[in-house]
Design an enzyme around this catalytic site. Structure first.
Site, PDB file in Angstrom:
ATOM      1  CB  CYS A  47     -32.633 -64.499   7.907  1.00 42.47           C
ATOM      2  SG  CYS A  47     -32.360 -65.645   9.241  1.00 42.47           S
ATOM      3  CB  ALA A 120     -41.995 -51.023  -2.491  1.00 49.58           C
ATOM      4  CE1 TYR A 188     -23.556 -63.644  12.527  1.00 53.61           C
ATOM      5  CE2 TYR A 188     -23.201 -61.325  13.003  1.00 53.61           C
ATOM      6  CZ  TYR A 188     -23.980 -62.334  12.477  1.00 53.61           C
ATOM      7  OH  TYR A 188     -25.190 -62.042  11.913  1.00 53.61           O
ATOM      8  CB  VAL A 189     -20.855 -62.805   8.678  1.00 54.51           C
ATOM      9  CG1 VAL A 189     -21.009 -63.400   7.284  1.00 54.51           C
ATOM     10  CG2 VAL A 189     -22.219 -62.443   9.242  1.00 54.51           C
ATOM     11  CD  GLU A 192     -21.897 -67.659  12.163  1.00 54.30           C
ATOM     12  OE1 GLU A 192     -22.581 -67.900  11.140  1.00 54.30           O
ATOM     13  OE2 GLU A 192     -22.402 -67.196  13.209  1.00 54.30           O
ATOM     14  CD  GLU A 208     -11.089 -57.630  12.213  1.00 50.43           C
ATOM     15  OE1 GLU A 208     -12.013 -58.261  11.695  1.00 50.43           O
ATOM     16  OE2 GLU A 208     -11.140 -56.380  12.397  1.00 50.43           O
ATOM     17  N   GLY A 275     -19.120 -56.284   6.604  1.00 50.48           N
ATOM     18  CA  GLY A 275     -20.294 -55.657   7.207  1.00 50.48           C
ATOM     19  C   GLY A 275     -21.376 -55.407   6.177  1.00 50.48           C
ATOM     20  CG  ASP A 316     -30.332 -56.352   9.210  1.00 55.96           C
ATOM     21  OD1 ASP A 316     -30.585 -56.734  10.365  1.00 55.96           O
ATOM     22  OD2 ASP A 316     -29.668 -57.019   8.396  1.00 55.96           O
ATOM     23  CG  HIS A 449     -26.688 -86.524  35.272  1.00 52.59           C
ATOM     24  ND1 HIS A 449     -25.590 -85.701  35.165  1.00 52.59           N
ATOM     25  CD2 HIS A 449     -26.222 -87.798  35.410  1.00 52.59           C
ATOM     26  CE1 HIS A 449     -24.489 -86.431  35.267  1.00 52.59           C
ATOM     27  NE2 HIS A 449     -24.839 -87.706  35.411  1.00 52.59           N
TER      28      HIS A 449
HETATM   29  C1  LIG Z   1     -24.100 -64.816   5.926  1.00 48.75           C
HETATM   30  C2  LIG Z   1     -25.025 -64.268   6.977  1.00 48.75           C
HETATM   31  C3  LIG Z   1     -25.292 -65.027   8.107  1.00 48.75           C
HETATM   32  C4  LIG Z   1     -26.149 -64.551   9.089  1.00 48.75           C
HETATM   33  N1  LIG Z   1     -26.384 -65.341  10.178  1.00 48.75           N
HETATM   34  C5  LIG Z   1     -27.233 -64.903  11.138  1.00 48.75           C
HETATM   35  C6  LIG Z   1     -27.534 -65.710  12.263  1.00 48.75           C
HETATM   36  O1  LIG Z   1     -27.026 -66.824  12.392  1.00 48.75           O
HETATM   37  N2  LIG Z   1     -28.408 -65.231  13.177  1.00 48.75           N
HETATM   38  C7  LIG Z   1     -28.991 -64.000  13.054  1.00 48.75           C
HETATM   39  O2  LIG Z   1     -29.766 -63.608  13.925  1.00 48.75           O
HETATM   40  N3  LIG Z   1     -28.727 -63.205  12.002  1.00 48.75           N
HETATM   41  C8  LIG Z   1     -27.871 -63.630  11.035  1.00 48.75           C
HETATM   42  N4  LIG Z   1     -27.626 -62.833   9.944  1.00 48.75           N
HETATM   43  C9  LIG Z   1     -28.276 -61.508   9.886  1.00 48.75           C
HETATM   44  C10 LIG Z   1     -29.738 -61.631   9.422  1.00 48.75           C
HETATM   45  O3  LIG Z   1     -29.767 -62.269   8.170  1.00 48.75           O
HETATM   46  C11 LIG Z   1     -30.376 -60.244   9.345  1.00 48.75           C
HETATM   47  O4  LIG Z   1     -30.241 -59.571  10.562  1.00 48.75           O
HETATM   48  C12 LIG Z   1     -31.874 -60.368   9.011  1.00 48.75           C
HETATM   49  O5  LIG Z   1     -32.055 -61.036   7.783  1.00 48.75           O
HETATM   50  C13 LIG Z   1     -32.517 -58.982   8.955  1.00 48.75           C
HETATM   51  O6  LIG Z   1     -33.868 -59.127   8.688  1.00 48.75           O
HETATM   52  P1  LIG Z   1     -34.705 -57.970   7.982  1.00 48.75           P
HETATM   53  O7  LIG Z   1     -36.110 -58.477   7.969  1.00 48.75           O
HETATM   54  O8  LIG Z   1     -34.409 -56.676   8.612  1.00 48.75           O
HETATM   55  O9  LIG Z   1     -34.142 -57.864   6.498  1.00 48.75           O
HETATM   56  P2  LIG Z   1     -33.713 -58.869   5.363  1.00 48.75           P
HETATM   57  O10 LIG Z   1     -33.654 -60.271   5.808  1.00 48.75           O
HETATM   58  O11 LIG Z   1     -32.499 -58.247   4.765  1.00 48.75           O
HETATM   59  O12 LIG Z   1     -34.920 -58.789   4.342  1.00 48.75           O
HETATM   60  C14 LIG Z   1     -35.218 -57.628   3.623  1.00 48.75           C
HETATM   61  C15 LIG Z   1     -36.000 -58.012   2.394  1.00 48.75           C
HETATM   62  O13 LIG Z   1     -36.481 -56.814   1.808  1.00 48.75           O
HETATM   63  C16 LIG Z   1     -36.410 -56.918   0.395  1.00 48.75           C
HETATM   64  N5  LIG Z   1     -36.381 -55.550  -0.138  1.00 48.75           N
HETATM   65  C17 LIG Z   1     -35.403 -54.620   0.017  1.00 48.75           C
HETATM   66  N6  LIG Z   1     -35.744 -53.462  -0.575  1.00 48.75           N
HETATM   67  C18 LIG Z   1     -36.971 -53.662  -1.109  1.00 48.75           C
HETATM   68  C19 LIG Z   1     -37.861 -52.838  -1.844  1.00 48.75           C
HETATM   69  N7  LIG Z   1     -37.568 -51.578  -2.114  1.00 48.75           N
HETATM   70  N8  LIG Z   1     -39.029 -53.367  -2.268  1.00 48.75           N
HETATM   71  C20 LIG Z   1     -39.346 -54.660  -1.978  1.00 48.75           C
HETATM   72  N9  LIG Z   1     -38.547 -55.485  -1.279  1.00 48.75           N
HETATM   73  C21 LIG Z   1     -37.385 -54.986  -0.837  1.00 48.75           C
HETATM   74  C22 LIG Z   1     -35.116 -57.702   0.175  1.00 48.75           C
HETATM   75  O14 LIG Z   1     -35.135 -58.340  -1.095  1.00 48.75           O
HETATM   76  C23 LIG Z   1     -35.165 -58.698   1.321  1.00 48.75           C
HETATM   77  O15 LIG Z   1     -35.784 -59.904   0.949  1.00 48.75           O
HETATM   78  C24 LIG Z   1     -26.765 -63.286   8.935  1.00 48.75           C
HETATM   79  C25 LIG Z   1     -26.514 -62.508   7.800  1.00 48.75           C
HETATM   80  C26 LIG Z   1     -25.661 -62.994   6.830  1.00 48.75           C
HETATM   81  C27 LIG Z   1     -25.414 -62.164   5.604  1.00 48.75           C
END
Ligand SMILES: Cc1cc2nc3c(=O)[nH]c(=O)nc-3n(C[C@H](O)[C@H](O)[C@H](O)COP(=O)(O)OP(=O)(O)OC[C@H]3O[C@@H](n4cnc5c(N)ncnc54)[C@H](O)[C@@H]3O)c2cc1C
Length: 470
Positions: A47, A120, A188-189, A192, A208, A275, A316, A449
């Protein structure tokens, strides 16, 4: 077995530092836990580094630039405006992204969370091994773990990522604005970033595979975006399935199927935004004893607990919308559950969803159809931005606010908005739905307003049968 290093004993280990992981670590620490967080790539996760934040920065740059390129109806013309894209990228990376990621590191430290940089993977049900970029790794035997490892872009077989075929990260970090950009995926990605580059001056084609872009949103919310896409001279192809590409000195020839016909377009860059897939396949998860579903997601209960009761999963890698605020919400639930807070349970009634398209779309709660499916009699009120003084004074009269209430109780149960500032307006309706407020509660609240927020009050008055302005 752990090879090559020490095994440390820890109470709570969080894997991943995205909006799920860092929030979980901080809340668990606030509740008195000793917390270790492991991150393999970048603090702040997708994010902050390559998702929500840089995309919004690029969208903002696109809007500001486009305004100087088109004469404004109130007599403003700007001649010969220039965008230094290197400077734009520097601003996004150094003034926006870095400031926020540095802030997250400071917050983690302030809350006495130990940060471990490395990847990890499980070696046993209660032990993770962390491999740093250089040097020997170490094991961490834990009492509780919160997995927040997030997701990564899906790659198409015929479009493997390289300097020409970009994922969202590549598209965000281009060093020059492409003349011809093809975007595969109109979610949406995709929309945008496609619109951002259209504002920056690219000719953009969106392909699409389904019959509409922005699937999942109701058709009337998508219409103003399609109209805007037309004004931006974008080409939107639906039911178009990208099949392969060839490169020659003219550029990238992208072939796509429409029905049984093969068509072709030529682009300088192709972005594949179809996706994301969960990162649960990269950490020897089979050694943890955790169940995965067929998509690689981790089933959890309402405390975000997996089938291994000392391991929690959030963000996610769990079912539901892949959104940052959903990850952060689940983070707090998991951290509180681990810390023994009574009665914690995830409740997904009000997760707002926003597409930062042009205009923006924002939804929360139930649609009319969903309310009917649930056996609720819905009442629907629509208020157009064309009747709102603030929207007109901003020259942004397109779009509307639609509120859905329960006919019997007047309680607000859903909202669908498209138009100026709706990514902010959705907050008011979200608060109202979460707190079981009625249309009367909104109309009795004095809104300043002129403001876009008055549209929420106006639509609530229509719900009550006495709209003033429409
Ligand atoms: C271009 C784009 C635009 C987006 N815009 C929006 C938006 O406007 N609003 C919104 O709500 N969402 C948006 N999203 C979605 C949002 O980024 C994700 O839903 C969010 O980041 C998920 O958070 P998370 O904590 O689950 O995982 P992530 O943010 O994916 O973080 C996971 C972290 O875990 C680390 N990791 C993975 N495996 C390991 C491991 N084995 N050991 C150690 N570290 C590890 C990764 O390096 C990463 O830093 C967007 C996504 C993209 C790609």
């Amino acid at each position: 077995m752990v090879v090559g290093g020490l095994t440390n004993e820890v109470d709570t280990i969080v894997v991943g530092s995205g909006p799920g992981g860092y929030v979980a670590a901080i809340r668990a620490a606030q509740l008195g836990q000793k917390v270790v967080i492991v991150e393999k790539q970048y603090i702040g996760g997708v994010c902050l580094n390559v998702g929500c934040i840089p995309s919004k920065a690029l969208i903002h740059i696109g809007h500001e630039y486009a305004k100087t390129k088109h004469p404004q109806p109130f007599g403003l013309t700007v001649s010969d405006s220039q965008l230094d894209f290197t400077k734009a990228q520097d601003w996004k990376n150094n003034e926006v992204v870095s400031k926020l990621t540095t802030g997250i590191k400071t917050l983690l430290k302030k809350n006495k969370v130990t940060i471990i940089e490395g990847e990890a993977h499980f070696v046993a049900k209660d032990t993770l091994f962390v491999t740093p970029k250089d040097g020997l790794g170490e094991g961490y035997r834990f009492k509780n773990a919160i997995l927040a490892v997030g997701s990564r872009p899906i790659e198409l077989k015929a479009f493997q990522f390289n300097d020409d075929i970009l994922d969202s990260t590549g598209l965000l970090n281009l060093s020059a604005i492409p003349k011809e950009l093809a975007v595969i995926g109109g979610g949406y990605v995709g929309m945008e970033l496609a619109m951002a580059y259209a504002n920056l001056g690219s000719h953009v084609t969106v392909l699409e595979g389904q019959d509409s872009i922005l699937n999942g949103f109701e058709k009337d919310l998508i219409k103003p975006v399609l109209e805007e896409a037309k004004k931006l001279n974008m080409t939107i192809l639906t039911n178009a399935k990208a099949s392969r590409y060839e490169k020659d000195d003219k550029g990238l020839h992208l072939f796509y199927q429409v029905g049984d016909k093969e068509e072709e377009l030529v682009a300088d860059k192709i972005a594949v935004l179809v996706g994301r897939r969960p990162n649960t396949d990269q950490m020897s998860i089979e050694l943890s004893g955790i169940d995965l579903d067929e998509k690689g997601l981790i089933p959890v209960n309402e405390q975000m607990q997996t089938n291994q009761e000392h391991i929690y999963a959030i963000g996610d890698i769990t079912a539901g919308p892949a959104l940052a605020h959903k990850a952060s919400y689940e983070a707090k639930v998991a951290a509180e559950a681990i810390s023994g807070v009574e009665g914690v349970a995830a409740d997904y009634l009000v997760i707002p969803t926003v597409a930062y398209t042009q205009p923006e779309i924002a939804t929360v709660g139930l649609t009319k159809a969903q309310a009917e499916e649930k056996g609720i009699s819905p009442k629907v009120a629509t208020f157009r931005f064309a009747s709102n003084g603030r929207a007109l004074s901003m020259d942004e009269p397109e779009g509307f606010v639609r509120l859905i209430s329960n006919k019997e109780t007047n309680q607000l149960i859903g909202a669908q908005l498209v138009g100026p500032g709706v990514s902010e307006l959705i907050g008011e309706v979200t608060l109202a739905i979460e707190n079981l407020l009625t249309a009367e509660d909104i109309t009795l609240t004095i809104h300043n307003h002129p403001s876009l927020s008055e549209t929420i009050m106006d639509a609530s008055e229509i719900l009550l049968g006495h709209g003033i302005h429409q």
